[in-house]
Design an enzyme around this catalytic site. Structure first.
Site, PDB file in Angstrom:
ATOM      1  CG  LEU A 138       8.342   2.407   4.453  1.00  0.00           C
ATOM      2  CD1 LEU A 138       7.994   1.117   3.716  1.00  0.00           C
ATOM      3  CD2 LEU A 138       7.088   3.220   4.711  1.00  0.00           C
TER       4      LEU A 138
ATOM      5  CE1 TYR B 249       1.098  -0.472   4.382  1.00  0.00           C
ATOM      6  CE2 TYR B 249       0.093   1.703   4.448  1.00  0.00           C
ATOM      7  CZ  TYR B 249       0.893   0.734   5.028  1.00  0.00           C
ATOM      8  OH  TYR B 249       1.484   0.983   6.240  1.00  0.00           O
TER       9      TYR B 249
ATOM     10  CE  LYS C 147       3.097   3.140   3.191  1.00  0.00           C
ATOM     11  NZ  LYS C 147       3.304   3.261   4.633  1.00  0.00           N
TER      12      LYS C 147
ATOM     13  CD  GLU D 285      10.244   1.780  10.194  1.00  0.00           C
ATOM     14  OE1 GLU D 285      10.193   2.734   9.409  1.00  0.00           O
ATOM     15  OE2 GLU D 285      10.101   0.593   9.842  1.00  0.00           O
TER      16      GLU D 285
END
Ligand SMILES: Cc1ncc(COP(=O)(O)O)c(C=O)c1O
Length: 294
Positions: A206, A33, A148, A181
């Protein structure tokens, strides 16, 4: 007002959009996505989102991709039909439905392509003004966080734990005690020595489009970013911290795992990066975020 969504090339009323329960996104999270910010009625960094979508699809074995032009046009039409001045567009591509549950990926795939949009204030929000508190959470995600994927149980559990603890978000900590992250954003700190630090790109995080845009923006202003890993301990002793993502933009972090960062208020480096990034996406900071000038 009924929301318009886009499903397999057709614009439909969102609550009438239907997909098969055999869709591999539903059975296997076999889908990727993108979330693209909308500002001034325009998608932000559309081309980079399309690049990353193709990269994610290619990494999960797709050899052909939905047409970029069509996807971009759909973004513009969703923005128009849903009256989105400021907000986001969500786009998902799954490997489709085949009436059964076979693990091996069908080739060629008949993907399910779905998008919807939502108006939402991105800049003038309490989190951007006042900052957020984050918990530390074990990074229990898979080893390909650079893709993702819609397999988001890690972030779901992390953000639920944050909410239960009365905090707004979570920062993931890997097996070496290093921050990877945030649950749905890239993580940054400003060290006591005044370095601006974020983790280098790898399979562990990411490659954020907002992260990339901030690299470009700061380079134009001659400001330096150090790409390296940092520990939870270093983060707790940092003087400022913030998250970046398409929807959170630049969100100050004022508490990490119980440690209050200098004064519990967004600091001057974070504020200057907010101002630069808001300007880069076309905002008039004096009007849209007067508090960022303080
Ligand atoms: C795990 C993770 N890291 C980073 C980001 C930030 O990426 P972007 O700036 O492209 O939104 C996201 C965005 O949702 C994310 O889910």
């Amino acid at each position: 007002l009924a929301r318009t969504a886009w499903l397999n090339g057709v614009f439909v009323a969102a609550d009438e959009a239907r997909i098969s329960p055999f869709d591999r996104a539903f059975l296997f999270a076999d889908a990727v996505y993108e979330v693209t910010a909308v500002y001034n009625g325009q998608p932000v960094d559309m081309e980079r989102h399309l690049d990353r979508l193709e990269r994610s699809l290619s990494e999960i074995g797709f050899t052909t991709f939905p047409a970029r032009k069509e996807i971009a046009a759909a973004h513009h039409r969703l923005i128009a039909e849903n009256g989105i001045g400021e907000g986001f567009i969500y786009l998902q591509v799954s490997r489709g439905a085949y009436g059964g549950r076979d693990f091996p990926a069908p080739d060629p795939a008949r993907p399910t392509v779905f998008a919807f949009g939502e108006p939402k204030p991105l800049i003038d929000v309490p989190s951007a003004r006042n900052g957020i508190k984050v918990i530390a959470f074990d990074d229990i995600r898979w080893a390909r966080c650079d893709i993702k994927s819609t397999g988001l149980l890690g972030p779901v559990l992390a953000k639920t734990a944050a909410k239960t603890a009365g905090k707004e978000d979570a920062w993931f900590v890997d097996g070496d005690g290093l921050i990877t992250e945030a649950a749905s954003a890239n993580a940054w700190i400003v060290t006591q020595q005044g370095e601006l630090v974020t983790r280098a790109l790898s399979n562990a995080i990411l490659p954020g489009i907002t992260r990339h845009a901030i690299f470009d923006t700061l380079a134009q202003h001659g400001l330096k970013i150090v790409e390296r890993s940092f520990s939870l301990e270093e983060a707790k002793q940092s003087v400022e911290a913030f998250n970046t993502s398409a929807v959170a933009l630049v969100t100050p972090v004022v508490e990490i795992d119980g440690a209050t960062l200098a004064g519990g208020k967004p600091g001057p480096v974070t504020r200057s990066i907010q101002r630069l990034y808001y300007t880069a996406i076309g905002a008039d900071v004096a009007k849209a975020a007067p508090w960022a000038n303080e």
